[in-house]
Design an enzyme around this catalytic site. Structure first.
Site, mmCIF file in Angstrom:
data_model
loop_
_atom_site.group_PDB
_atom_site.id
_atom_site.type_symbol
_atom_site.label_atom_id
_atom_site.label_comp_id
_atom_site.label_asym_id
_atom_site.label_seq_id
_atom_site.Cartn_x
_atom_site.Cartn_y
_atom_site.Cartn_z
ATOM 1 N N ARG A 104 -4.293 -2.266 -5.204
ATOM 2 C CA ARG A 104 -4.043 -2.585 -5.725
ATOM 3 C C ARG A 104 -3.240 -4.090 -6.588
ATOM 4 O O ARG A 104 -2.756 -3.559 -7.567
ATOM 5 C CB ARG A 104 -3.274 -3.918 -4.397
ATOM 6 C CG ARG A 104 -2.132 -3.176 -3.328
ATOM 7 C CD ARG A 104 -2.233 -3.758 -2.171
ATOM 8 N NE ARG A 104 -1.655 -2.924 -0.782
ATOM 9 C CZ ARG A 104 -1.574 -3.088 0.503
ATOM 10 N NH1 ARG A 104 -2.618 -3.638 1.173
ATOM 11 N NH2 ARG A 104 -1.166 -2.353 1.125
ATOM 12 N N HIS A 117 -0.735 1.790 2.103
ATOM 13 C CA HIS A 117 -0.667 1.247 3.111
ATOM 14 C C HIS A 117 -2.352 2.071 3.399
ATOM 15 O O HIS A 117 -2.263 2.530 3.037
ATOM 16 C CB HIS A 117 0.770 2.413 3.903
ATOM 17 C CG HIS A 117 0.516 2.163 5.259
ATOM 18 N ND1 HIS A 117 0.567 0.842 5.964
ATOM 19 C CD2 HIS A 117 -0.505 2.947 5.718
ATOM 20 C CE1 HIS A 117 0.242 1.329 6.898
ATOM 21 N NE2 HIS A 117 0.200 2.330 7.254
HETATM 22 P P1 CMP Z 1 1.577 -3.082 3.948
HETATM 23 O O1 CMP Z 1 0.726 -3.973 4.905
HETATM 24 O O2 CMP Z 1 1.288 -1.892 4.065
HETATM 25 O O3 CMP Z 1 2.795 -3.186 5.242
HETATM 26 C C1 CMP Z 1 3.468 -3.613 5.522
HETATM 27 C C2 CMP Z 1 4.181 -4.411 4.282
HETATM 28 O O4 CMP Z 1 5.107 -5.444 3.652
HETATM 29 C C3 CMP Z 1 3.231 -4.912 3.638
HETATM 30 O O5 CMP Z 1 2.331 -3.898 2.993
HETATM 31 C C4 CMP Z 1 4.504 -4.810 1.898
HETATM 32 O O6 CMP Z 1 4.499 -4.297 1.398
HETATM 33 C C5 CMP Z 1 5.751 -5.597 2.909
HETATM 34 N N1 CMP Z 1 6.000 -7.146 2.701
HETATM 35 C C6 CMP Z 1 6.297 -7.457 2.158
HETATM 36 N N2 CMP Z 1 6.650 -8.591 2.038
HETATM 37 C C7 CMP Z 1 5.966 -9.281 2.726
HETATM 38 C C8 CMP Z 1 5.822 -10.409 3.330
HETATM 39 N N3 CMP Z 1 5.798 -10.988 3.022
HETATM 40 N N4 CMP Z 1 4.563 -10.479 4.207
HETATM 41 C C9 CMP Z 1 3.176 -9.330 4.643
HETATM 42 N N5 CMP Z 1 4.422 -7.876 4.214
HETATM 43 C C10 CMP Z 1 5.173 -8.259 3.063
#
Ligand code: CMP
Length: 141
Positions: A104, A117
């Site tokens: 990332r 992911h």
């Molecule tokens: P990931 O952890 O892969 O899966 C859930 C996703 O939600 C996370 O990545 C982010 O890309 C997305 N996301 C967007 N906004 C938020 C937030 N405020 N908190 C957590 N995840 C978020």
């Protein structure tokens, strides 16, 4: 020694920007073995089901719309302690907070458009792998 498996997805931001090859190379250099891979565009129903655990959270609609906005690349990866190893390799949800050298930090744009992911448990790795791949699409060593 065969490792355990985890499920990753190169998300539409990274795939659309032509970063899939670089991300796969980075993961392979980190010791992950590709077990299964495909390129696909998620339907709204598929993305909604995959992220059902986040339903009701403020970012859910945005997340589902983003994940259906273009092609993505689900992959099963194998390594010793694959789930924790991959979470470490991809870095924090928000690339601004991700450690140097993580996927990332290197390839993501923002918390919402964060390139990749990774499953958060062995149980979810198994569930998410079945979501995308049939047994015949999965090589076993
Ligand atoms: P990931 O952890 O892969 O899966 C859930 C996703 O939600 C996370 O990545 C982010 O890309 C997305 N996301 C967007 N906004 C938020 C937030 N405020 N908190 C957590 N995840 C978020």
């Amino acid at each position: 020694m065969a490792g355990s498996i985890t499920l990753t997805i190169i998300k539409p931001d990274a795939f659309g920007a032509g970063k899939a090859g670089k991300i796969i190379a980075h993961l392979e250099e980190g010791g992950f073995k590709l077990v299964a891979a495909r390129v696909m565009r998620l339907t709204l129903a598929q993305a909604g089901e995959f992220y059902a655990v986040h339903k009701g959270r403020p970012f859910y609609t945005e997340l589902v719309e983003f994940m259906t906005s273009g092609e993505c690349m689900p992959m099963i990866l194998e390594k010793a302690a694959a789930v924790s190893a991959l979470r470490e390799a991809i870095g924090a949800t928000d690339p601004a907070e991700a450690a140097a050298g993580t996927v990332r930090k290197l390839f993501a744009e923002s918390k919402g458009r964060n390139a990749i992911h990774a499953s958060d448990s062995d149980e979810n790795a198994a569930r998410e792998s079945r979501f995308f791949f049939s047994e015949t699409e999965t090589i076993r060593s």
